[in-house]
Motif scaffolding. Structure first.
Motif, PDB file in Angstrom:
ATOM      1  N   PHE A 188       0.841  -1.193   0.000  1.00 45.94           N
ATOM      2  CA  PHE A 188       0.000   0.000   0.000  1.00 45.94           C
ATOM      3  C   PHE A 188       0.875   1.242   0.000  1.00 45.94           C
ATOM      4  O   PHE A 188       2.068   1.202   0.349  1.00 45.94           O
ATOM      5  CB  PHE A 188      -0.949   0.004   1.208  1.00 45.94           C
ATOM      6  N   GLU A 189       0.271   2.350  -0.403  1.00 50.97           N
ATOM      7  CA  GLU A 189       0.945   3.640  -0.385  1.00 50.97           C
ATOM      8  C   GLU A 189       0.569   4.401   0.875  1.00 50.97           C
ATOM      9  O   GLU A 189      -0.535   4.239   1.404  1.00 50.97           O
ATOM     10  CB  GLU A 189       0.550   4.468  -1.611  1.00 50.97           C
ATOM     11  N   THR A 190       1.482   5.253   1.313  1.00 48.44           N
ATOM     12  CA  THR A 190       1.185   6.121   2.443  1.00 48.44           C
ATOM     13  C   THR A 190       1.720   7.521   2.141  1.00 48.44           C
ATOM     14  O   THR A 190       2.785   7.660   1.526  1.00 48.44           O
ATOM     15  CB  THR A 190       1.820   5.572   3.744  1.00 48.44           C
ATOM     16  N   THR A 211       8.437   6.997   7.001  1.00 50.70           N
ATOM     17  CA  THR A 211       7.751   5.706   6.856  1.00 50.70           C
ATOM     18  C   THR A 211       8.644   4.573   7.326  1.00 50.70           C
ATOM     19  O   THR A 211       8.188   3.651   8.018  1.00 50.70           O
ATOM     20  CB  THR A 211       7.335   5.488   5.395  1.00 50.70           C
ATOM     21  N   ALA A 212       9.921   4.611   6.961  1.00 45.98           N
ATOM     22  CA  ALA A 212      10.846   3.555   7.378  1.00 45.98           C
ATOM     23  C   ALA A 212      10.956   3.504   8.888  1.00 45.98           C
ATOM     24  O   ALA A 212      11.005   2.417   9.496  1.00 45.98           O
ATOM     25  CB  ALA A 212      12.208   3.778   6.736  1.00 45.98           C
ATOM     26  N   THR A 251       8.826 -10.818   5.124  1.00 47.11           N
ATOM     27  CA  THR A 251       9.577  -9.679   4.601  1.00 47.11           C
ATOM     28  C   THR A 251       8.705  -8.438   4.679  1.00 47.11           C
ATOM     29  O   THR A 251       7.582  -8.428   4.159  1.00 47.11           O
ATOM     30  CB  THR A 251       9.986  -9.908   3.132  1.00 47.11           C
ATOM     31  N   VAL A 252       9.224  -7.405   5.338  1.00 54.51           N
ATOM     32  CA  VAL A 252       8.546  -6.112   5.355  1.00 54.51           C
ATOM     33  C   VAL A 252       9.518  -5.099   4.760  1.00 54.51           C
ATOM     34  O   VAL A 252      10.704  -5.095   5.094  1.00 54.51           O
ATOM     35  CB  VAL A 252       8.109  -5.702   6.780  1.00 54.51           C
ATOM     36  N   ALA A 253       9.030  -4.290   3.822  1.00 56.95           N
ATOM     37  CA  ALA A 253       9.909  -3.378   3.108  1.00 56.95           C
ATOM     38  C   ALA A 253       9.240  -2.023   2.915  1.00 56.95           C
ATOM     39  O   ALA A 253       8.015  -1.924   2.791  1.00 56.95           O
ATOM     40  CB  ALA A 253      10.301  -3.973   1.751  1.00 56.95           C
ATOM     41  N   VAL A 254      10.063  -0.996   2.863  1.00 55.69           N
ATOM     42  CA  VAL A 254       9.623   0.379   2.607  1.00 55.69           C
ATOM     43  C   VAL A 254      10.363   0.863   1.367  1.00 55.69           C
ATOM     44  O   VAL A 254      11.597   0.777   1.302  1.00 55.69           O
ATOM     45  CB  VAL A 254       9.927   1.288   3.809  1.00 55.69           C
ATOM     46  N   THR A 255       9.595   1.336   0.371  1.00 47.26           N
ATOM     47  CA  THR A 255      10.182   1.732  -0.911  1.00 47.26           C
ATOM     48  C   THR A 255       9.834   3.175  -1.220  1.00 47.26           C
ATOM     49  O   THR A 255       8.669   3.581  -1.105  1.00 47.26           O
ATOM     50  CB  THR A 255       9.665   0.821  -2.046  1.00 47.26           C
ATOM     51  N   ARG A 256      10.831   3.941  -1.623  1.00 47.08           N
ATOM     52  CA  ARG A 256      10.631   5.348  -1.965  1.00 47.08           C
ATOM     53  C   ARG A 256       9.719   5.464  -3.181  1.00 47.08           C
ATOM     54  O   ARG A 256       9.899   4.772  -4.183  1.00 47.08           O
ATOM     55  CB  ARG A 256      11.977   5.998  -2.266  1.00 47.08           C
ATOM     56  N   THR A 290       5.138   6.949  -0.289  1.00 45.71           N
ATOM     57  CA  THR A 290       6.035   5.830  -0.027  1.00 45.71           C
ATOM     58  C   THR A 290       5.239   4.536  -0.048  1.00 45.71           C
ATOM     59  O   THR A 290       4.083   4.498   0.398  1.00 45.71           O
ATOM     60  CB  THR A 290       6.716   5.994   1.351  1.00 45.71           C
ATOM     61  N   TRP A 291       5.862   3.483  -0.563  1.00 46.68           N
ATOM     62  CA  TRP A 291       5.223   2.164  -0.598  1.00 46.68           C
ATOM     63  C   TRP A 291       5.676   1.328   0.596  1.00 46.68           C
ATOM     64  O   TRP A 291       6.857   1.335   0.962  1.00 46.68           O
ATOM     65  CB  TRP A 291       5.591   1.419  -1.875  1.00 46.68           C
ATOM     66  N   VAL A 292       4.747   0.596   1.172  1.00 47.62           N
ATOM     67  CA  VAL A 292       5.054  -0.387   2.210  1.00 47.62           C
ATOM     68  C   VAL A 292       4.553  -1.738   1.722  1.00 47.62           C
ATOM     69  O   VAL A 292       3.413  -1.846   1.245  1.00 47.62           O
ATOM     70  CB  VAL A 292       4.376  -0.028   3.548  1.00 47.62           C
TER      71      VAL A 292
END
Length: 552
Positions: free
Chosen positions: A25-27, A34-35, A95-100, A107-109
């Motif tokens: 999802f996006e935030t 977010t990270a 796996t949990v990831a935060v993407t620019r 930001t994507w999570v």
């Protein structure tokens, strides 16, 4: 304490597909913020599992026996990879990831939880982890314009227009699950029912609860074909189009009767399609975070006062990562093999349907040509009356099968039949099953009246003239193979109940069957006993996964 597992799978082992839990999802927060929030929620999750959070804070890899976490990062991605090895042969990989994102304030999570097992162990399903609820509480999560929360959003009359826009939006990836409150139940009580019903959906769908006034306004806005009945729940896929009646079949309905009769099963069924879509629809931007490789791992910092211990820790971590990489590769190979099998089965289904459609089109063209030659132009080209919709779930099929009485009687195990609704392709199978039941009913009626003297496959190959329903003959098998009939185990599995007026023992072997689908894992079948000649009845003894044979 290990990763959260799902409830008992309902179908036999050969039909079970352990889809991962996966969401993205996006935030509207920047990447560093977010990270930081994601790390804090991951830390809370690890603490709830009673792992050594102090080691996690210090950058340590081993949190407990068989539990290893690694941190990986690139310029635009931060991610954590947790492996929890259990004594049952199942290793849970999270796996949990935060993407620019492309924009500074987006930001994507992403989150993925799945089991890795050896060939001899059956993979259990993954339930939504507590981590996703923590993330949804700590972050404003969006799927397009739809907000993702871990509990239903209550919608009043003033917010109906916004919900209609969300339901019809093309940019929504995940389903929108909408529940309509019944007029004869207290709204808080129904809200509690819906809370329990959607417990498997956090992160997989946007969830809405219409109050009684809003339900009427929503149905008025969405139209008769896409409406929701009182006490029902409907799953709207993206781009719902109320102006196209044929579009309605895409959006599954869970009736109040099924919700109240079997709440646990209803909750599982409701989650099947959203889980499948979420697993297959991770956007490329978010998927980057789930694909961090061994080269992106950040080892724990060395301590100047003990370089040897630091090196040992680094070697241990890299050894664990090599094991994880091997397990991941094996899991990916198994997934590819399963998906290839599914593709072959779906391709076979599609080929059969196309052949059947072409035969029907040819017959329609021939009839139109004859009517045209007879100068009956209106009769040739006036559209036929729209038939009643097909059943799109086995729950709906069981609710409607009584309409075919007395020509078709279902005396099988309803639980096994309903278990099929927990499979990704259940809607297509239910439609074929309902077509089969309609064809059996017309066949039994015609046979009982002496209009037709052949068996059901002959009926489907060439039904008599008139308004009769038939199925594609390729889906019908007159009997099982000689090997199956002679094998006591296989034979007994196909013996089902009938009235004692049909057989004194009350049970008969039902080799005749209809193929509902060609999936190599489930391959559902409908077995029946033909007592139509004279009695005008067909007894359906079984609707469920393929029964055992030499290949299962």
């Amino acid at each position: 304490m290990r990763a959260e597992t799902g409830v008992r799978p309902a179908v036999p082992a050969q039909g079970r597909q352990a889809l991962p839990y996966r969401t993205a999802f996006e935030t509207p927060l920047d990447f560093p913020a977010t990270a930081a929030r994601a790390r804090e929620q991951l830390r809370s999750w690890l603490r709830s599992k009673r792992y050594d959070v102090g080691r996690f804070d210090d950058g340590g890899a081993v949190l407990a026996r068989g539990v290893v976490i690694r941190y990986a990062a690139t310029d635009g991605v931060s991610g954590w990879h947790l492996r929890e090895a259990g004594g049952d042969g199942v290793t849970w990989v999270s796996t949990v990831a935060v993407t620019r994102g492309r924009q500074p304030d987006r930001t994507w999570v992403s989150l993925n939880v799945e089991p890795v097992v050896s060939d001899s162990v059956l993979a259990p399903p993954a339930a939504p982890p507590r981590l996703v609820r923590l993330l949804l509480e700590a972050l404003d999560a969006y799927d397009g314009e739809a907000e993702l929360r871990h509990r239903p959003v209550t919608v009043g009359a003033a917010a109906v227009d916004d919900l209609l826009d969300i339901v019809c939006a093309e940019d929504r990836r995940l389903p929108a699950v909408v529940a309509a409150a019944p007029a004869d139940a207290a709204f808080p009580r129904w809200g509690a029912v819906v809370d329990r019903l959607v417990r498997h959906l956090p992160g997989l769908a946007s969830i809405y609860l219409l109050d009684p006034v809003a339900a009427g306004a929503f149905n008025e806005g969405i139209g008769s074909t896409h409406r929701i009945g009182p006490g029902s729940v409907r799953t709207y896929l993206s781009g719902a189009d109320p102006a196209v009646p044929e579009d309605a079949v895409r959006h599954r309905v869970l009736s109040r009767r099924r919700i109240e009769a079997e709440p646990a099963r209803a909750a599982r069924v409701l989650a099947v399609l959203p889980r499948q879509l979420a697993a297959a629809a991770v956007p490329p931007a978010a998927a980057r975070g789930l694909h961090l490789s061994i080269h992106d791992v950040r080892p724990p910092p060395r301590r100047p006062d003990d370089p040897t211990a630091a090196l040992r820790a680094e070697v241990a971590l890299l050894t664990e990562l090599l094991v994880a990489a091997d397990e991941t590769e094996r899991a990916l190979r198994a997934t590819v093999a399963r998906q290839q099998d599914e593709m072959l089965g779906l391709a076979a289904d599609l080929e059969g349907e196309r052949e059947g459609l072409e035969q029907r089109y040819a017959q329609v063209r021939a009839l139109q040509q004859r009517l045209t030659e007879a100068r009956l132009f209106d009769s040739a080209y006036t559209p036929a009356e729209r038939p009643p919709p097909l059943a799109t779930s086995f729950a709906e099929l069981l609710d409607r099968v009584g309409q075919l009485d007395p020509h078709v009687t279902f005396a099988g195990d309803q639980s096994i039949c309903l278990d099929l609704d927990e499979q990704p392709h259940s809607s297509a199978w239910a439609q074929v099953a309902w077509q089969g039941l309609l064809a059996l009913a017309d066949y039994a009626r015609a046979s009982g009246q002496g209009v037709f003297a052949g068996d059901f496959k002959s009926w489907c190959e060439k039904p008599p003239d008139g308004d009769w329903y038939a199925l594609s003959a390729g889906k019908v098998a007159r009997d099982e193979s000689l090997t199956v009939r002679r094998n006591p185990k296989f034979h007994q599995a196909r013996v089902f109940a009938v009235p004692r007026t049909v057989d004194p023992g009350g049970r008969v072997f039902m080799g005749a069957h209809i193929k509902l689908g060609n999936s190599t894992t489930v391959a559902p079948r409908m077995h029946f006993h033909d007592a139509s000649h004279g009695a005008g009845v067909v007894y359906v003894g079984y609707i469920g996964p393929h029964l055992p044979n030499t290949l299962t």
